[in-house]
Scaffold this motif. Structure first.
Motif, mmCIF file in Angstrom:
data_model
loop_
_atom_site.group_PDB
_atom_site.id
_atom_site.type_symbol
_atom_site.label_atom_id
_atom_site.label_comp_id
_atom_site.label_asym_id
_atom_site.label_seq_id
_atom_site.Cartn_x
_atom_site.Cartn_y
_atom_site.Cartn_z
ATOM 1 N N PHE A 100 0.918 -1.210 0.015
ATOM 2 C CA PHE A 100 -0.030 0.064 0.052
ATOM 3 C C PHE A 100 0.828 1.287 -0.138
ATOM 4 C CE2 PHE A 100 -3.341 -2.710 1.673
ATOM 5 C CZ PHE A 100 -4.575 -2.577 0.750
ATOM 6 N N ASP A 101 1.957 1.483 0.691
ATOM 7 C CA ASP A 101 2.776 2.430 0.809
ATOM 8 C C ASP A 101 4.254 1.875 0.225
ATOM 9 O OD1 ASP A 101 3.856 5.026 1.195
ATOM 10 O OD2 ASP A 101 4.266 4.398 3.196
ATOM 11 N N PRO A 102 4.563 1.850 -1.214
ATOM 12 C CA PRO A 102 5.734 1.135 -1.633
ATOM 13 C C PRO A 102 6.772 2.405 -1.584
ATOM 14 C CG PRO A 102 4.179 1.850 -3.527
ATOM 15 C CD PRO A 102 3.245 2.265 -2.143
ATOM 16 N N GLU A 103 7.838 1.642 -1.213
ATOM 17 C CA GLU A 103 9.063 2.574 -1.052
ATOM 18 C C GLU A 103 9.563 2.923 -2.520
ATOM 19 O OE1 GLU A 103 12.369 0.857 1.075
ATOM 20 O OE2 GLU A 103 11.122 -0.064 2.437
ATOM 21 N N LEU A 104 10.018 4.241 -2.698
ATOM 22 C CA LEU A 104 10.469 4.781 -3.738
ATOM 23 C C LEU A 104 11.606 4.052 -4.651
ATOM 24 C CD1 LEU A 104 10.083 8.584 -3.434
ATOM 25 C CD2 LEU A 104 8.552 7.072 -4.414
ATOM 26 N N PRO A 105 11.401 3.495 -5.721
ATOM 27 C CA PRO A 105 12.565 2.852 -6.418
ATOM 28 C C PRO A 105 13.893 3.883 -6.391
ATOM 29 C CG PRO A 105 10.937 3.187 -7.904
ATOM 30 C CD PRO A 105 10.607 3.556 -6.630
ATOM 31 N N SER A 106 15.143 3.350 -6.357
ATOM 32 C CA SER A 106 16.258 4.062 -6.361
ATOM 33 C C SER A 106 16.730 4.255 -7.746
ATOM 34 C CB SER A 106 17.227 3.890 -5.545
ATOM 35 O OG SER A 106 17.648 2.414 -5.951
ATOM 36 N N LEU A 107 16.533 5.573 -8.297
ATOM 37 C CA LEU A 107 16.667 5.599 -9.747
ATOM 38 C C LEU A 107 18.132 6.554 -9.744
ATOM 39 C CD1 LEU A 107 13.101 6.912 -11.199
ATOM 40 C CD2 LEU A 107 14.336 4.395 -11.062
ATOM 41 N N ASN A 108 18.991 6.181 -10.925
ATOM 42 C CA ASN A 108 20.071 7.021 -11.195
ATOM 43 C C ASN A 108 19.895 8.123 -11.854
ATOM 44 O OD1 ASN A 108 19.464 6.126 -13.750
ATOM 45 N ND2 ASN A 108 21.479 4.675 -14.053
ATOM 46 N N GLU A 109 20.860 9.141 -11.930
ATOM 47 C CA GLU A 109 20.461 10.478 -12.359
ATOM 48 C C GLU A 109 20.016 10.568 -13.792
ATOM 49 O OE1 GLU A 109 23.131 14.566 -12.715
ATOM 50 O OE2 GLU A 109 23.715 13.108 -11.309
ATOM 51 N N SER A 110 20.535 9.690 -14.536
ATOM 52 C CA SER A 110 20.141 9.946 -15.999
ATOM 53 C C SER A 110 18.512 9.289 -15.920
ATOM 54 C CB SER A 110 21.027 9.095 -16.924
ATOM 55 O OG SER A 110 21.034 7.604 -16.557
#
Length: 192
Positions: A100-110
């Motif tokens: 229900f409250d997923p963690e944000l995926p870690s995205l690289n800068e690009s």
């Protein structure tokens, strides 16, 4: 309870029971073969106290005294069982809460840069063509493709294929990512 937990608990109980029985057997053998004669006074005193305790517990009263100990053991057992149930439910609740409250995926800068371009330009009625993204984001083709792979892996974008050109837009998860208060792309919402 999950099957793995049952196996672990059963095997742990078997190991503890085996160790306990081995210790009792070893102590009994030492005492019966009189290997430690210096312990004899302590054992006889402990035995006398044990017999006196059982005599006291067996006294004829309206309610046998030993039943209080049994009631205490039953209450402790129930509390222990409820503790195991609560621990099992808490792990299940944590898994449901993560959905229900997923963690944000870690995205690289690009990947963040490409997602920001899609969020800004892809919401317009004319759409955003895949061929426009590298020049708009200012990325090389290789870096752009790697960023698109990451976004596609996390299901943050949706691609519409057509004869006029493939268009890209944010998926529902992509919009949730951009609109999340802790998102690194919160500036996109403020600038829109």
């Amino acid at each position: 309870m999950k099957p793995k937990r049952k196996v672990v608990l059963l095997s742990l109980g078997g190991v503890v029971g085996t160790l306990f029985l081995g210790a009792v057997s070893g102590a009994g053998k030492m005492l019966t073969t009189d290997l430690w004669p210096s312990l004899r006074p302590f054992i006889s005193t402990a035995w006398t106290w044990t017999l006196e305790l059982f005599t006291w517990l067996a006294q004829p009263v309206a309610f046998p005294l030993w039943s209080f100990i049994v009631a205490l053991l039953v209450v402790v057992g129930i509390i222990g069982f409820l503790g195991l149930v609560v621990a099992s439910f808490s792990s299940d609740l944590n898994a449901v809460n993560a959905k229900f409250d997923p963690e944000l995926p870690s995205l690289n800068e690009s990947a963040q840069q490409v997602l920001a371009v899609i969020a800004i330009h892809g919401g317009r009625n004319e759409g955003l063509y895949l061929s426009q993204i590298p020049s708009t984001a200012g990325l090389s083709q290789l870096v752009y493709e790697g960023a698109m792979d990451v976004l596609y892996h996390w299901n943050l974008i949706s691609i519409s294929y057509s004869n006029w050109g493939d268009q890209v837009s944010l998926s529902a998860l992509g919009r949730a990512y951009v609109l999340h208060p802790q998102s690194p792309l919160a500036w996109v919402v403020k600038s829109a």
